[in-house]
Design a protein around this motif. Structure first.
Motif, PDB file in Angstrom:
ATOM      1  N   GLU A  57      -3.546   2.111  -5.803  1.00 56.06           N
ATOM      2  CA  GLU A  57      -4.217   0.915  -5.311  1.00 56.06           C
ATOM      3  C   GLU A  57      -4.481   1.060  -3.813  1.00 56.06           C
ATOM      4  N   GLY A  58      -5.725   1.397  -3.478  1.00 55.04           N
ATOM      5  CA  GLY A  58      -6.075   1.647  -2.093  1.00 55.04           C
ATOM      6  C   GLY A  58      -5.973   0.439  -1.188  1.00 55.04           C
ATOM      7  N   HIS A  59      -5.940  -0.750  -1.771  1.00 56.09           N
ATOM      8  CA  HIS A  59      -5.847  -1.967  -0.972  1.00 56.09           C
ATOM      9  C   HIS A  59      -4.555  -2.000  -0.147  1.00 56.09           C
ATOM     10  N   TYR A  60      -3.556  -1.249  -0.571  1.00 60.16           N
ATOM     11  CA  TYR A  60      -2.265  -1.273   0.109  1.00 60.16           C
ATOM     12  C   TYR A  60      -2.022  -0.036   0.968  1.00 60.16           C
ATOM     13  N   MET A  61      -3.072   0.676   1.351  1.00 58.29           N
ATOM     14  CA  MET A  61      -2.869   1.963   2.019  1.00 58.29           C
ATOM     15  C   MET A  61      -2.171   1.847   3.369  1.00 58.29           C
ATOM     16  N   ILE A  62      -2.301   0.731   4.066  1.00 57.20           N
ATOM     17  CA  ILE A  62      -1.647   0.616   5.363  1.00 57.20           C
ATOM     18  C   ILE A  62      -0.128   0.587   5.231  1.00 57.20           C
ATOM     19  N   GLY A  63       0.381   0.276   4.037  1.00 58.96           N
ATOM     20  CA  GLY A  63       1.818   0.207   3.830  1.00 58.96           C
ATOM     21  C   GLY A  63       2.402   1.373   3.061  1.00 58.96           C
ATOM     22  N   GLU A  64       1.603   2.432   2.828  1.00 60.44           N
ATOM     23  CA  GLU A  64       2.062   3.581   2.048  1.00 60.44           C
ATOM     24  C   GLU A  64       2.133   4.823   2.936  1.00 60.44           C
TER      25      GLU A  64
END
Length: 255
Positions: free
Chosen positions: A215-222
């Motif tokens: 889920e790319g929407h959460y990339m800032i937290g991965e």
């Protein structure tokens, strides 16, 4: 507004990153924003990172107003609230008040401020960027929504309208980062908004990425997505004349 502050282990003042969190289905049950992945990258390079919680989220006071489409509060040249200019939401007004307080900390360099938004935090940040705030150099938008789904569905006409209106008012450079695999914000809406934004004079760069997560929407937290977006953030910070070299040791490291 309660907040979490991350600081380098050294003498300041430091350039400031203000992180504006997104929106969950139930704001009251939303966890306190602690952008650890972003903070590790920035603190290692000598930045202070602050993450406030907006009103109505988690344990904050007040209630969250769903202002996806209607902007009804402005700020005059003296930084005071006004109802005359429909260029800003209550969330933007709160963000303005928060930044005015946090720059008073001795650890913060008030002449070097960058705002970073995630998802639904984008709208207040764009509103903030319409103000003549000394020291606010620019903003980074991670997968920003908020303008395109008034009725909980894509609204291309609204995206065009928002892009055209704000592109004329936002005079600081921005970096818009999106993922091609995002089940929350559609490419159609952010592309049409961006196109209108820059067509009327807004200065911004759009990048579309393929982070190695489901889920790319959460990339800032991965952590494993950092190598995908960091080169673009690094280039943007250099464009603003801000530091990008690792200077401090941080738990979890910087890449």
């Amino acid at each position: 507004m309660p907040y979490t502050l991350f600081l380098p282990d050294g003498p300041g003042p430091f350039p400031l990153i203000v992180f504006n969190h997104g929106v969950s289905i139930d704001p009251r049950s939303q966890a306190t924003a602690r952008p650890l992945v972003l903070a590790r990258q920035m603190v290692a390079r000598g930045y202070a990172v602050v993450a406030p919680m907006r009103r109505g989220f988690a344990q904050t006071q007040g209630s969250y107003r769903y202002n996806y489409c209607v902007y009804h509060r402005g700020i005059d040249v003296d930084g005071l609230g006004t109802e005359k200019d429909p260029g800003m939401t209550d969330e933007t007004f709160d963000l303005h008040a928060f930044v005015n307080e946090i720059v008073g900390l001795r650890e913060v360099d008030r002449s070097r401020i960058v705002l970073v938004s995630q998802s639904g935090g984008f709208a207040p940040v764009l509103g903030y960027m319409t103000m003549p705030r000394s020291g606010a150099l620019g903003y980074i938008n991670f997968v920003g929504g908020g303008f395109s789904y008034c009725a909980r569905k894509d609204n291309l006409a609204l995206a065009r309208q928002a892009g055209a209106a704000l592109g004329q008012k936002v005079k600081r450079p921005g970096l818009w980062i999106y993922s091609r695999q995002d089940s929350f914000v559609s490419a159609a809406t952010y592309r049409v908004m961006f196109d209108r934004f820059v067509s009327v004079g807004g200065e911004a760069t759009l990048v579309e990425l393929n982070p190695p997560i489901d889920e790319g929407h959460y990339m800032i937290g991965e952590e494993k997505a950092v190598s995908t977006w960091w080169p673009h953030v690094e280039g943007y910070l250099r464009h603003l004349g801000l530091p990008t070299e690792v200077r401090f040791v941080v738990a979890g490291g910087a890449r």
